[in-house]
Design a protein around this motif. Structure first.
Motif, short mmCIF file in Angstrom:
data_model
loop_
_atom_site.label_atom_id
_atom_site.label_comp_id
_atom_site.label_asym_id
_atom_site.label_seq_id
_atom_site.Cartn_x
_atom_site.Cartn_y
_atom_site.Cartn_z
N SER A 298 -8.23 9.33 50.38
CA SER A 298 -9.41 8.76 51.04
C SER A 298 -9.54 9.28 52.47
O SER A 298 -10.64 9.66 52.91
CB SER A 298 -9.32 7.23 51.06
OG SER A 298 -10.29 6.66 51.91
N TYR A 299 -8.41 9.32 53.17
CA TYR A 299 -8.47 9.78 54.57
C TYR A 299 -8.77 11.28 54.62
O TYR A 299 -9.40 11.75 55.57
CB TYR A 299 -7.17 9.47 55.30
CG TYR A 299 -7.31 9.66 56.79
CD1 TYR A 299 -8.16 8.84 57.53
CD2 TYR A 299 -6.62 10.66 57.46
CE1 TYR A 299 -8.31 9.02 58.90
CE2 TYR A 299 -6.77 10.84 58.82
CZ TYR A 299 -7.61 10.02 59.53
OH TYR A 299 -7.78 10.20 60.89
N ALA A 300 -8.35 12.02 53.60
CA ALA A 300 -8.70 13.44 53.53
C ALA A 300 -10.21 13.61 53.46
O ALA A 300 -10.78 14.51 54.08
CB ALA A 300 -8.03 14.09 52.32
N ILE A 301 -10.87 12.73 52.70
CA ILE A 301 -12.33 12.78 52.62
C ILE A 301 -12.95 12.33 53.95
O ILE A 301 -13.93 12.91 54.42
CB ILE A 301 -12.83 11.89 51.46
CG1 ILE A 301 -12.26 12.39 50.12
CG2 ILE A 301 -14.35 11.89 51.42
CD1 ILE A 301 -12.63 13.82 49.79
N THR A 302 -12.38 11.31 54.56
CA THR A 302 -12.86 10.88 55.87
C THR A 302 -12.77 12.01 56.88
O THR A 302 -13.66 12.20 57.71
CB THR A 302 -12.04 9.68 56.38
OG1 THR A 302 -12.09 8.61 55.42
CG2 THR A 302 -12.56 9.16 57.71
N TRP A 303 -11.70 12.80 56.79
CA TRP A 303 -11.46 13.90 57.74
C TRP A 303 -12.48 15.03 57.57
O TRP A 303 -12.57 15.91 58.42
CB TRP A 303 -10.03 14.41 57.58
CG TRP A 303 -9.55 15.24 58.74
CD1 TRP A 303 -9.44 16.59 58.78
CD2 TRP A 303 -9.14 14.77 60.03
NE1 TRP A 303 -8.97 16.99 60.01
CE2 TRP A 303 -8.78 15.90 60.80
CE3 TRP A 303 -9.03 13.49 60.60
CZ2 TRP A 303 -8.32 15.80 62.11
CZ3 TRP A 303 -8.58 13.39 61.90
CH2 TRP A 303 -8.23 14.53 62.64
N VAL A 304 -13.26 15.00 56.49
CA VAL A 304 -14.34 15.99 56.33
C VAL A 304 -15.35 15.85 57.46
O VAL A 304 -16.05 16.80 57.79
CB VAL A 304 -15.01 15.85 54.94
CG1 VAL A 304 -16.20 16.80 54.81
CG2 VAL A 304 -14.00 16.15 53.84
N PHE A 305 -15.44 14.67 58.08
CA PHE A 305 -16.25 14.49 59.29
C PHE A 305 -15.91 15.58 60.30
O PHE A 305 -16.80 16.11 60.97
CB PHE A 305 -15.94 13.12 59.94
CG PHE A 305 -16.88 12.02 59.54
CD1 PHE A 305 -17.90 11.63 60.39
CD2 PHE A 305 -16.74 11.37 58.34
CE1 PHE A 305 -18.77 10.60 60.04
CE2 PHE A 305 -17.60 10.35 57.97
CZ PHE A 305 -18.62 9.96 58.82
#
Length: 218
Positions: free
Chosen positions: A152-159
């Motif tokens: 989930s945080y990997a996807i958040t880090w796409v920011f």
């Protein structure tokens, strides 16, 4: 311990630069003057006043999610289960609310239909990984919870990743290609790194003593 602190410190350094970029690009002179928004305003059907109601919460909640992630990986958070649980709830709620903002924002995504689809794909991955992470926590399956929340945080880090990747892509490609490609590349890079970490952790010898201070090692 030093490696863990350096990793978390580096992540917060990048998050700080991200916040400065957001402030400079969208808040300092008003969002209407941002190049990305100027392009949207050429569309007579685009309402910047309505768009702001979705964009500002999107940025704020995304930044909150980014900022909570590294803290949850630290030894301090793990030693205080109550604090970890509270911040975990804030992280999940911020994402779930943000997910509701994205569909409207994709209607006027820079780059057209390809970008809209890419951001909806990103939104799906965000919902999927975070939801499973929350479910695993509720089931007390801590090992699975850690793996899915890292995804989930990997996807958040796409920011962050998106705004780095888009720079070289924009030099050679137009928005209709550079924007969706930057999204897909960001998702791929971040998830690949997390899967590599998860696999490496599983392959560690069982008799090896792992330092709990390392925020990226279970």
């Amino acid at each position: 311990m030093k490696n863990g602190r350096f990793t978390v410190g580096s992540m917060y350094g990048v998050i700080g630069l991200f916040m400065i970029y957001i402030f400079w690009m969208f808040l300092l002179n008003g969002v209407e003057h941002a190049p990305m928004v100027k392009g949207k305003m050429e569309d007579p059907h685009f309402s910047v006043s309505t768009w702001k109601w979705f964009f500002y919460p999107h940025i704020l909640l995304g930044t909150i999610s980014l900022a909570i992630g590294p803290l949850q990986m630290t030894k301090l958070s793990r030693k205080k289960p109550g604090l970890h649980k509270v911040f975990g709830k804030v992280y999940a709620v911020a994402i779930f609310i943000n997910i509701l903002m994205v569909p409207y924002l994709t209607l006027s995504a820079t780059g057209g239909l390809g970008s809209s689809i890419a951001f909806l794909v990103l939104n799906f991955f965000w919902l999927w990984t975070t939801s499973i992470g929350v479910i695993k926590a509720a089931q007390r399956k801590i090992s699975d919870h850690k793996e899915w929340i890292l995804r989930s945080y990997a996807i958040t880090w796409v920011f962050v990743t998106f705004r780095i990747v888009i720079i070289p892509l924009s030099i050679f490609l137009g928005p209709s290609l550079s924007f969706p490609l930057a999204v897909y590349i960001g998702i791929s890079i971040n998830l690949f790194f997390v899967e590599w970490r998860n696999r490496r952790n599983k392959d560690l010898p069982k008799n090896r003593k792992i330092r709990t201070a390392d925020p990226l090692v279970k």
